[in-house]
Design a protein around this motif. Sequence first.
Motif, PDB file in Angstrom:
ATOM      1  N   GLU A   1       4.220  -1.892   0.258  1.00  0.00           N
ATOM      2  CA  GLU A   1       3.381  -1.268   1.280  1.00  0.00           C
ATOM      3  C   GLU A   1       2.455  -0.214   0.688  1.00  0.00           C
ATOM      4  OE1 GLU A   1       5.939   0.286   4.298  1.00  0.00           O
ATOM      5  OE2 GLU A   1       6.617  -1.696   4.968  1.00  0.00           O
ATOM      6  N   LYS A   2       2.682   0.136  -0.573  1.00  0.00           N
ATOM      7  CA  LYS A   2       1.852   1.153  -1.220  1.00  0.00           C
ATOM      8  C   LYS A   2       0.740   0.550  -2.075  1.00  0.00           C
ATOM      9  CE  LYS A   2       5.770   4.365  -1.434  1.00  0.00           C
ATOM     10  NZ  LYS A   2       5.376   5.226  -0.312  1.00  0.00           N
ATOM     11  N   GLU A   3       0.615  -0.788  -2.062  1.00  0.00           N
ATOM     12  CA  GLU A   3      -0.509  -1.398  -2.774  1.00  0.00           C
ATOM     13  C   GLU A   3      -1.816  -0.859  -2.207  1.00  0.00           C
ATOM     14  OE1 GLU A   3       0.964  -5.727  -4.484  1.00  0.00           O
ATOM     15  OE2 GLU A   3      -0.234  -5.669  -2.651  1.00  0.00           O
ATOM     16  N   ASN A   4      -2.769  -0.576  -3.102  1.00  0.00           N
ATOM     17  CA  ASN A   4      -4.091  -0.023  -2.747  1.00  0.00           C
ATOM     18  C   ASN A   4      -4.010   1.426  -2.262  1.00  0.00           C
ATOM     19  OD1 ASN A   4      -5.232  -2.608  -3.273  1.00  0.00           O
ATOM     20  ND2 ASN A   4      -4.627  -3.260  -1.218  1.00  0.00           N
ATOM     21  N   GLU A   5      -2.878   2.082  -2.545  1.00  0.00           N
ATOM     22  CA  GLU A   5      -2.744   3.508  -2.235  1.00  0.00           C
ATOM     23  C   GLU A   5      -2.644   4.278  -3.549  1.00  0.00           C
ATOM     24  OE1 GLU A   5      -3.010   4.734   0.703  1.00  0.00           O
ATOM     25  OE2 GLU A   5      -2.998   2.851   1.803  1.00  0.00           O
ATOM     26  N   ILE A   6      -2.639   5.613  -3.458  1.00  0.00           N
ATOM     27  CA  ILE A   6      -2.426   6.399  -4.673  1.00  0.00           C
ATOM     28  C   ILE A   6      -1.076   7.091  -4.609  1.00  0.00           C
ATOM     29  CG2 ILE A   6      -4.866   6.741  -5.160  1.00  0.00           C
ATOM     30  CD1 ILE A   6      -4.534   9.642  -4.236  1.00  0.00           C
ATOM     31  N   LEU A   7      -0.475   7.249  -5.788  1.00  0.00           N
ATOM     32  CA  LEU A   7       0.808   7.924  -5.911  1.00  0.00           C
ATOM     33  C   LEU A   7       0.728   8.945  -7.041  1.00  0.00           C
ATOM     34  CD1 LEU A   7       3.207   4.829  -5.776  1.00  0.00           C
ATOM     35  CD2 LEU A   7       2.723   6.407  -3.908  1.00  0.00           C
TER      36      LEU A   7
ATOM     37  N   THR B   1      -8.337   3.612 -13.651  1.00  0.00           N
ATOM     38  CA  THR B   1      -9.762   3.264 -13.748  1.00  0.00           C
ATOM     39  C   THR B   1     -10.331   2.616 -12.491  1.00  0.00           C
ATOM     40  OG1 THR B   1      -9.235   1.090 -14.690  1.00  0.00           O
ATOM     41  CG2 THR B   1      -9.558   2.909 -16.238  1.00  0.00           C
ATOM     42  N   HIS B   2      -9.486   2.179 -11.583  1.00  0.00           N
ATOM     43  CA  HIS B   2      -9.957   1.446 -10.402  1.00  0.00           C
ATOM     44  C   HIS B   2     -10.804   2.352  -9.494  1.00  0.00           C
ATOM     45  CE1 HIS B   2      -9.851  -1.000  -6.755  1.00  0.00           C
ATOM     46  NE2 HIS B   2      -9.442  -2.006  -7.508  1.00  0.00           N
ATOM     47  N   PRO B   3     -11.922   1.837  -8.937  1.00  0.00           N
ATOM     48  CA  PRO B   3     -12.739   2.634  -8.014  1.00  0.00           C
ATOM     49  C   PRO B   3     -11.942   3.135  -6.808  1.00  0.00           C
ATOM     50  CG  PRO B   3     -13.915   0.656  -8.673  1.00  0.00           C
ATOM     51  CD  PRO B   3     -12.517   0.514  -9.191  1.00  0.00           C
ATOM     52  N   GLY B   4     -10.908   2.369  -6.432  1.00  0.00           N
ATOM     53  CA  GLY B   4     -10.077   2.770  -5.303  1.00  0.00           C
ATOM     54  C   GLY B   4      -9.396   4.110  -5.519  1.00  0.00           C
ATOM     55  N   LEU B   5      -9.164   4.493  -6.782  1.00  0.00           N
ATOM     56  CA  LEU B   5      -8.560   5.792  -7.067  1.00  0.00           C
ATOM     57  C   LEU B   5      -9.476   6.919  -6.592  1.00  0.00           C
ATOM     58  CD1 LEU B   5      -6.362   7.533  -8.384  1.00  0.00           C
ATOM     59  CD2 LEU B   5      -7.573   7.296 -10.561  1.00  0.00           C
ATOM     60  N   VAL B   6     -10.768   6.778  -6.861  1.00  0.00           N
ATOM     61  CA  VAL B   6     -11.743   7.783  -6.420  1.00  0.00           C
ATOM     62  C   VAL B   6     -11.782   7.835  -4.890  1.00  0.00           C
ATOM     63  CG1 VAL B   6     -14.162   8.508  -6.495  1.00  0.00           C
ATOM     64  CG2 VAL B   6     -13.120   7.405  -8.495  1.00  0.00           C
ATOM     65  N   LYS B   7     -11.798   6.670  -4.277  1.00  0.00           N
ATOM     66  CA  LYS B   7     -11.847   6.594  -2.808  1.00  0.00           C
ATOM     67  C   LYS B   7     -10.647   7.303  -2.185  1.00  0.00           C
ATOM     68  CE  LYS B   7     -12.482   3.127   0.871  1.00  0.00           C
ATOM     69  NZ  LYS B   7     -11.338   3.351   1.753  1.00  0.00           N
ATOM     70  N   ARG B   8      -9.458   7.003  -2.688  1.00  0.00           N
ATOM     71  CA  ARG B   8      -8.246   7.600  -2.119  1.00  0.00           C
ATOM     72  C   ARG B   8      -8.175   9.107  -2.375  1.00  0.00           C
ATOM     73  NH1 ARG B   8      -7.401   4.108   1.651  1.00  0.00           N
ATOM     74  NH2 ARG B   8      -6.455   2.138   1.033  1.00  0.00           N
ATOM     75  N   LEU B   9      -8.674   9.553  -3.519  1.00  0.00           N
ATOM     76  CA  LEU B   9      -8.675  10.984  -3.806  1.00  0.00           C
ATOM     77  C   LEU B   9      -9.559  11.739  -2.819  1.00  0.00           C
ATOM     78  CD1 LEU B   9      -8.807  10.970  -7.722  1.00  0.00           C
ATOM     79  CD2 LEU B   9      -6.923  11.804  -6.293  1.00  0.00           C
ATOM     80  N   PHE B  10     -10.714  11.171  -2.513  1.00  0.00           N
ATOM     81  CA  PHE B  10     -11.592  11.822  -1.531  1.00  0.00           C
ATOM     82  C   PHE B  10     -10.990  11.770  -0.129  1.00  0.00           C
ATOM     83  CE2 PHE B  10     -14.978  11.736  -4.717  1.00  0.00           C
ATOM     84  CZ  PHE B  10     -15.584  12.968  -4.465  1.00  0.00           C
ATOM     85  N   GLU B  11     -10.274  10.715   0.167  1.00  0.00           N
ATOM     86  CA  GLU B  11      -9.615  10.638   1.478  1.00  0.00           C
ATOM     87  C   GLU B  11      -8.568  11.744   1.623  1.00  0.00           C
ATOM     88  OE1 GLU B  11     -10.048   5.812   2.301  1.00  0.00           O
ATOM     89  OE2 GLU B  11      -8.160   6.633   1.571  1.00  0.00           O
ATOM     90  N   LEU B  12      -7.916  12.084   0.516  1.00  0.00           N
ATOM     91  CA  LEU B  12      -6.936  13.170   0.557  1.00  0.00           C
ATOM     92  C   LEU B  12      -7.601  14.534   0.717  1.00  0.00           C
ATOM     93  CD1 LEU B  12      -4.434  12.160  -2.296  1.00  0.00           C
ATOM     94  CD2 LEU B  12      -4.015  12.085   0.166  1.00  0.00           C
ATOM     95  N   GLU B  13      -8.780  14.686   0.124  1.00  0.00           N
ATOM     96  CA  GLU B  13      -9.440  15.991   0.081  1.00  0.00           C
ATOM     97  C   GLU B  13     -10.337  16.278   1.272  1.00  0.00           C
ATOM     98  OE1 GLU B  13      -8.928  18.369  -1.960  1.00  0.00           O
ATOM     99  OE2 GLU B  13      -7.705  17.353  -3.469  1.00  0.00           O
ATOM    100  N   VAL B  14     -10.850  15.228   1.924  1.00  0.00           N
ATOM    101  CA  VAL B  14     -11.889  15.425   2.941  1.00  0.00           C
ATOM    102  C   VAL B  14     -11.358  15.079   4.341  1.00  0.00           C
ATOM    103  CG1 VAL B  14     -14.241  14.819   3.644  1.00  0.00           C
ATOM    104  CG2 VAL B  14     -13.633  14.865   1.206  1.00  0.00           C
ATOM    105  N   PRO B  15     -11.133  16.077   5.189  1.00  0.00           N
ATOM    106  CA  PRO B  15     -10.631  15.828   6.553  1.00  0.00           C
ATOM    107  C   PRO B  15     -11.551  14.924   7.369  1.00  0.00           C
ATOM    108  CG  PRO B  15     -10.479  18.162   6.010  1.00  0.00           C
ATOM    109  CD  PRO B  15     -11.276  17.524   4.917  1.00  0.00           C
ATOM    110  N   GLU B  16     -12.850  15.021   7.132  1.00  0.00           N
ATOM    111  CA  GLU B  16     -13.811  14.201   7.889  1.00  0.00           C
ATOM    112  C   GLU B  16     -13.656  12.711   7.570  1.00  0.00           C
ATOM    113  OE1 GLU B  16     -15.642  18.307   7.486  1.00  0.00           O
ATOM    114  OE2 GLU B  16     -14.491  16.929   6.216  1.00  0.00           O
TER     115      GLU B  16
END
Length: 365
Positions: free
Chosen positions: A136-142, A203-218
């Motif tokens: 269930e954690k595929e495509n998520e960050i840990l 290196t996956h672009p998804g890492l950047v996406k998930r990091l911003f999702e954690l940081e940005v409430p909007e």
Amino acid sequence: MNREVIEAIGALAKEKSISKEVLFSAIEEALKSAYKKNLKKATAGMPNVRVNLDREDGTVQVFARKVVVDEVTDDAMEISLSAARAIQPSYEEGDIVEIEVTPRDFGRVAAQTAKQVIVQRIREAERGIIYDEYIEKENEILTAIVQRVEGKNVFVELGKTEGIIDPGHHMPGEEYNLGDRLKVYVLEVQRSAKGPQVLVSRTHPGLVKRLFELEVPEIQSGIVQIKSIAREAGSRTKMAVFSSDPLVDAVGSCVGPRGARVDRVVTELKNEKIDIIKWSGDPAEFIANALNPARVINVFVSEKDKACRVIVPDNQLSLAIGKEGQNARLAAKLTGWKIDIKSQSQAEEIAEEAAAEVAQAEDAE
């Protein structure tokens, strides 16, 4: 087998979240195999058997299952109609008769077998539970902790299991030392004999996406959306964002007060440069934004070829193309368009040459 074993099964089932019935059924199948294995040493015939393990007191019974026939040709598998009716008068040909054949010392075998099966099933169940949790954690960050480095593979602790960063997903220039904590993107979770194998990436672009999702409430609330990401890990990322609320600045939300939000992501990515640009449904505007930090004069698009020519000031050409073509390459990847960049003077020369060719053609006519 005794009541203590039954109680142990119940306790273990509860502790490990395993169905008791799954354990009982597995023990019965193992006992069936054990019975047949012992029987094979004593006789050539191999009956069809059923093992019953009493769920209350642990009593084990073995039953030979035989088909009622008029004339017996295989003693191990068949019973005559007359013999069957001696047991129960209502039997007919084709019925199955069960005859108890429990060996005298089978309780000792049963106890040993039960222990082995319980241990095996608990391991399998624990692996299954961990697999179900991590799939269930595929495509998520840990958050990962570096455990060891073997050759070019980096093994990291992910909580209940281990993850692997293979060489293709190492950040260029990044060193991995024992005990380092870092964020990883879960690419894939595979089953293996030793438990789930979790493949993770830096290196996956998804890492950047998930990091911003954690940081940005909007972004978490859905007001700001990440439309696309182009990344050359360890060097530079371009990210296109859009706000569904005209009062909310998508780029400003991701940058954060005094750049705090983007700085935290950049720090996690070991100072990888991040360009946050405004997404637009107008291809010309989107492409111009994607070439940031270069200033664009004009964009001519060909919808048919999904290609465009971009005109920039002479002093912005090298900036628009970027070092080794990186800025233009990432912009093309981000937008999905082929981008041909020309300086203003180059565009004027091309226009003059085209005009001269037209004039020549007209003169020839």
